[in-house]
Design a protein around this motif. Structure first.
Motif, short mmCIF file in Angstrom:
data_model
loop_
_atom_site.label_atom_id
_atom_site.label_comp_id
_atom_site.label_asym_id
_atom_site.label_seq_id
_atom_site.Cartn_x
_atom_site.Cartn_y
_atom_site.Cartn_z
N HIS A 45 0.82 -1.21 0.00
CA HIS A 45 0.00 0.00 0.00
C HIS A 45 0.86 1.26 0.00
CE1 HIS A 45 -3.44 -2.55 1.04
NE2 HIS A 45 -2.63 -3.17 1.89
N THR A 46 0.30 2.29 -0.59
CA THR A 46 1.00 3.58 -0.59
C THR A 46 0.14 4.69 0.01
OG1 THR A 46 0.27 3.91 -2.85
CG2 THR A 46 2.48 3.05 -2.57
N ASP A 47 -1.03 4.32 0.55
CA ASP A 47 -1.89 5.32 1.19
C ASP A 47 -1.54 5.40 2.68
OD1 ASP A 47 -2.69 2.77 1.69
OD2 ASP A 47 -4.83 3.22 1.74
N ASP A 48 -2.41 6.02 3.47
CA ASP A 48 -2.13 6.14 4.90
C ASP A 48 -2.17 4.76 5.57
OD1 ASP A 48 -1.76 8.88 5.06
OD2 ASP A 48 -3.92 9.27 5.15
N PRO A 49 -1.14 4.40 6.34
CA PRO A 49 -1.17 3.12 7.05
C PRO A 49 -2.09 3.21 8.26
CG PRO A 49 0.82 4.31 7.60
CD PRO A 49 0.09 5.14 6.57
N PRO A 50 -2.53 2.06 8.80
CA PRO A 50 -3.31 2.11 10.03
C PRO A 50 -2.47 2.77 11.12
CG PRO A 50 -2.63 -0.14 9.52
CD PRO A 50 -2.31 0.70 8.32
N PRO A 51 -3.07 3.62 11.96
CA PRO A 51 -2.27 4.34 12.96
C PRO A 51 -1.60 3.37 13.94
CG PRO A 51 -4.63 4.66 13.34
CD PRO A 51 -4.50 3.97 12.02
N GLU A 52 -0.33 3.67 14.28
CA GLU A 52 0.39 2.89 15.29
C GLU A 52 -0.01 3.39 16.66
OE1 GLU A 52 2.52 0.44 14.95
OE2 GLU A 52 2.83 0.44 12.78
N PRO A 53 0.00 2.51 17.68
CA PRO A 53 -0.21 3.01 19.03
C PRO A 53 0.87 4.01 19.41
CG PRO A 53 0.46 0.70 19.04
CD PRO A 53 0.21 1.07 17.62
N ALA A 54 0.51 5.04 20.20
CA ALA A 54 1.48 6.07 20.57
C ALA A 54 2.65 5.43 21.32
CB ALA A 54 0.80 7.12 21.44
N PRO A 55 3.90 5.63 20.82
CA PRO A 55 5.05 5.00 21.48
C PRO A 55 5.36 5.66 22.82
CG PRO A 55 5.77 6.33 19.62
CD PRO A 55 4.27 6.41 19.64
N VAL A 56 5.97 4.89 23.70
CA VAL A 56 6.35 5.38 25.02
C VAL A 56 7.85 5.68 25.01
CG1 VAL A 56 6.45 4.83 27.48
CG2 VAL A 56 4.57 3.95 26.06
N GLU A 57 8.22 6.86 25.50
CA GLU A 57 9.62 7.29 25.55
C GLU A 57 10.48 6.20 26.22
OE1 GLU A 57 11.04 10.52 24.83
OE2 GLU A 57 13.01 9.92 25.54
N GLY A 58 11.57 5.84 25.53
CA GLY A 58 12.49 4.85 26.09
C GLY A 58 12.06 3.41 25.91
#
Lengths: 51, 277
Positions: free
Chosen positions: B92-105
Motif C-alpha cells: 500500500h502507498t496510502d495512509d497506514p493504520p495508525p500505530e499506538p502512541a510510542p512510550v519514551e524509552g
C-alpha cells in the motif's frame, strides 16, 4: 612514583607482581564501570542527533 | 621505573675524583622529579589507550549483547510473518493504520537494512536521549517527527562508532537501497534517496519536507511525500558534524501478508547470531 609503590607493597618480588596485577585490574574495572561512562558524554564525537 | 632504588650505588673507586656532594644531590632531585613526571605521562597515555579500548570495543560488546536480546524479546511478543513474499496487492502507498502512541524509552519497532549485512536487524526505540536510548537500545525515533508511513518525515538517530554502532555503515547506503521497519502489525519499506553532511544545528533535515536549514519549517501546502531521515555522527569517531541519509516510502504492508521481497536473502533466524556484515 612506581618505585615507591614497589617499595610499599609487602612480600617478595613474585608476590608484589601479583599485587600489581590485581591493582591494575581494579583500576581497569573502576575506569570501565564508572569513570569512562561519566567522561564520555563530555567529549566530542559522541553526538549522532541534530537539534 | 627504577626498581633498583633500594640498592646502594657501589662506592666510587678511590682513583676517581669525587664530585661535590651538593651538586649530586641537586642532580638527584632533578632526576627524581623528571622520572615522576615521565611516569605520570606514561600513566596518562595508558589511560587514554584504555579509554579508546573501552569506547571503540567494550561499548560494542556490552551493547551488542543487550540489543540482540532486545530484538529477540520484542519480536518474540509479535506474531512472525508467514513465510511468503508480500503479494503486490498488499503493498500500500496510502495512509497506514495508525500505530499506538510510542512510550519514551521503549522499543516499538525493528529496522532491517540489507546493505548492512544479511543478519542486520536492530531495535528502534522512542526518543533520542543518548544514555537511556541510543547507548542501550540502539536506534531512536525523534519524538517530534512523524511515525513511519505517515505523510511528512519519520526521523531516527543511531551511533556510528560506539555502542554497537547500528549506523556504522550509513555511508555505504546507495540510492535505491531498501531500509525496512517493522512494527507489531506493519512493514514499512523505504528506499534511500540522497544523503548530506550537516552541522548539528541544521535541524531542517527533520522538517516534514526535509531541507538543510537551521530550523524545522512547517510546509504551507498539504504534505504529499512520506520521508525517512537517518542521522549519525560524521566524521567517524570525531563526530563534530552529522551524516544524514534520506529516503521515501516505497510501500507499507501488513505483517500478516508475508515478508517484503526486499528482505529476501537475509538470514533472520533467531539463533542470536551477531549482526555482522
Amino acid at each position: 612514583m612506581y618505585a615507591a609503590l614497589w617499595r610499599v607493597l609487602p612480600g617478595p618480588a613474585w608476590c608484589k607482581v601479583i599485587e600489581l596485577v590485581v591493582l591494575a585490574a581494579i583500576v581497569v574495572v573502576v575506569c570501565f564501570t564508572w569513570v569512562f561512562p561519566a567522561v564520555e558524554p563530555h567529549l566530542p564525537g559522541s553526538g549522532q542527533t541534530v537539534g | 621505573m627504577t626498581l633498583g632504588d633500594t640498592q646502594r650505588a657501589p662506592e666510587p673507586l678511590p682513583s676517581r675524583p669525587r664530585r661535590p656532594r651538593r651538586r649530586s644531590r641537586a642532580l638527584a632531585v632533578t632526576l627524581r622529579s623528571a622520572s615522576v613526571l615521565g611516569e605520570l605521562m606514561v600513566t596518562a597515555g595508558v589511560l587514554i589507550v584504555l579509554f579508546l579500548v573501552w569506547q571503540l570495543l567494550w561499548t560494542d560488546v556490552v551493547a551488542d549483547r543487550a540489543q540482540a536480546a532486545i530484538v529477540q524479546q520484542v519480536e518474540s511478543t509479535w506474531t512472525a510473518p508467514p513465510d511468503t513474499t508480500i503479494p503486490q496487492v498488499q503493498r500500500h502507498t496510502d495512509d497506514p493504520p495508525p500505530e499506538p502512541a510510542p512510550v519514551e524509552g521503549k522499543v516499538w519497532a525493528t529496522i532491517y537494512v540489507p546493505r548492512f549485512g544479511k543478519h542486520y536487524v536492530r531495535p528502534v526505540a522512542e526518543g533520542i536521549d543518548k544514555t537511556t536510548v541510543l547507548d542501550k537500545l540502539g536506534v531512536g525515533h525523534y519524538p517530534t517527527t512523524q511515525m513511519p508511513g505517515e505523510l511528512g518525515n519519520f526521523a531516527v538517530a543511531g551511533h556510528r562508532t560506539t555502542f554497537v554502532k547500528p549506523f556504522a555503515q550509513i555511508a555505504e547506503i546507495r540510492k535505491g537501497d531498501a531500509i525496512v521497519f517493522r512494527t507489531k502489525t506493519t512493514w514499512y519499506v523505504y528506499r534511500a534517496t540522497d544523503h548530506l553532511v550537516v552541522w548539528p544545528g541544521q535541524v531542517g533535515v527533520l522538517s516534514p519536507v526535509p531541507d538543510d536549514g537551521w530550523q524545522v519549517t512547517q510546509p504551507t501546502g498539504p504534505l504529499t511525500k512520506r520521508y525517512l531521515t537517518m542521522t549519525s555522527c560524521h566524521p567517524k569517531v570525531w563526530g563534530v558534524k552529522r551524516y544524514v541519509q534520506h529516503g521515501v516510502l516505497s510501500y507499507w504492508a501488513p505483517v500478516s501478508s508475508g515478508v517484503p521481497p526486499e528482505l529476501a536473502g537475509m538470514d533472520l533466524s533467531k539463533d542470536g547470531k551477531k549482526a555482522t556484515s
